[in-house]
Design an enzyme around this catalytic site. Structure first.
Site, PDB file in Angstrom:
ATOM      1  N   GLY A 167      21.458  90.977  54.634  1.00 13.23           N
ATOM      2  CA  GLY A 167      21.541  90.565  53.242  1.00 13.23           C
ATOM      3  C   GLY A 167      21.585  91.672  52.207  1.00 13.23           C
ATOM      4  CG  ASP A 177      33.364  82.318  63.631  1.00 16.17           C
ATOM      5  OD1 ASP A 177      33.808  83.163  62.832  1.00 16.17           O
ATOM      6  OD2 ASP A 177      33.654  82.307  64.839  1.00 16.17           O
ATOM      7  CE  LYS A 189      30.725  99.242  58.066  1.00 17.76           C
ATOM      8  NZ  LYS A 189      29.476  99.133  58.871  1.00 17.76           N
TER       9      LYS A 189
END
Length: 205
Positions: free
Chosen positions: A60, A95, A159
């Protein structure tokens, strides 16, 4: 024996890490919080009224930073893992890669998003080349997902690793977004091949 020594060295280096210490002292759940702070300082994409989706959010750290900057918008955290509640942050345990869940995410914010964030990396296998491929594939999935849930002026920050499939991800981003930039925060470890892609403005036909 070697495995135990490696784990011990990892724990020692972790506790010597200034960003790990800083995260503990400031109440952030992960050192990666400082990466988002640096990214936002560089590109200035989080506004006080932004609607943000944080993919792979647990534990988080990025959601904490986003929620602190957003006063009149929405922060939605999404992860397969459980995540402790953060005040002012919605959480969905699902998901994002599953097609039917895209609608659930949009329904949770009741609009399209301004920003999609992802600090996800694939679970390590010990094979650096394979880990690079899997993480960059994940980044490509984030970019594809972002096209579905973002406003036309939206931003995605994710990323990825310098290495195998980096160029494929770069080309995918340039094909679908008007502006594409890369940035490695100072809070990223020097030895890490990670960098971050910042994409802005969806290209429309």
């Amino acid at each position: 024996m070697a495995r135990k020594k490696g784990l011990k060295n990892y724990i020692i280096s972790k506790h010597r890490d200034p960003f790990f210490k800083k995260a503990k002292n400031t109440g952030y759940r992960s050192r990666s919080a400082f990466k988002l702070i640096e990214l936002n300082k560089k590109f200035k994409f989080i506004k006080s009224n932004s609607t943000v989706i944080d993919l792979g959010s647990a534990p988080g750290g990025w959601s904490q930073v986003a929620s602190q900057l957003i006063k009149r918008g929405i922060t939605l955290s999404v992860d397969l893992k459980d995540m402790e509640i953060i005040k002012g942050v919605k959480f969905l345990k699902l998901d994002f890669l599953e097609e039917q869940n895209k609608k659930k995410i949009i329904e949770a914010i009741n609009t399209k998003a301004d920003i999609v964030l992802s600090d996800m990396a694939a679970d390590t296998t010990g094979n650096k080349n394979l880990d690079c491929i899997r993480t960059n594939l994940l980044c490509a999935e984030v970019i594809e997902f972002a096209r579905f849930v973002l406003k036309d002026t939206g931003v995605v920050v994710s990323k990825l690793f310098n290495g195998t499939d980096f160029i494929k991800v770069k080309n995918l981003a340039k094909k679908n977004f008007k502006k594409v930039n890369f940035f490695k925060p100072k809070s990223s470890k020097d030895a890490s091949k990670e960098t971050y892609i910042h994409c802005e403005g969806i290209k429309t036909l």
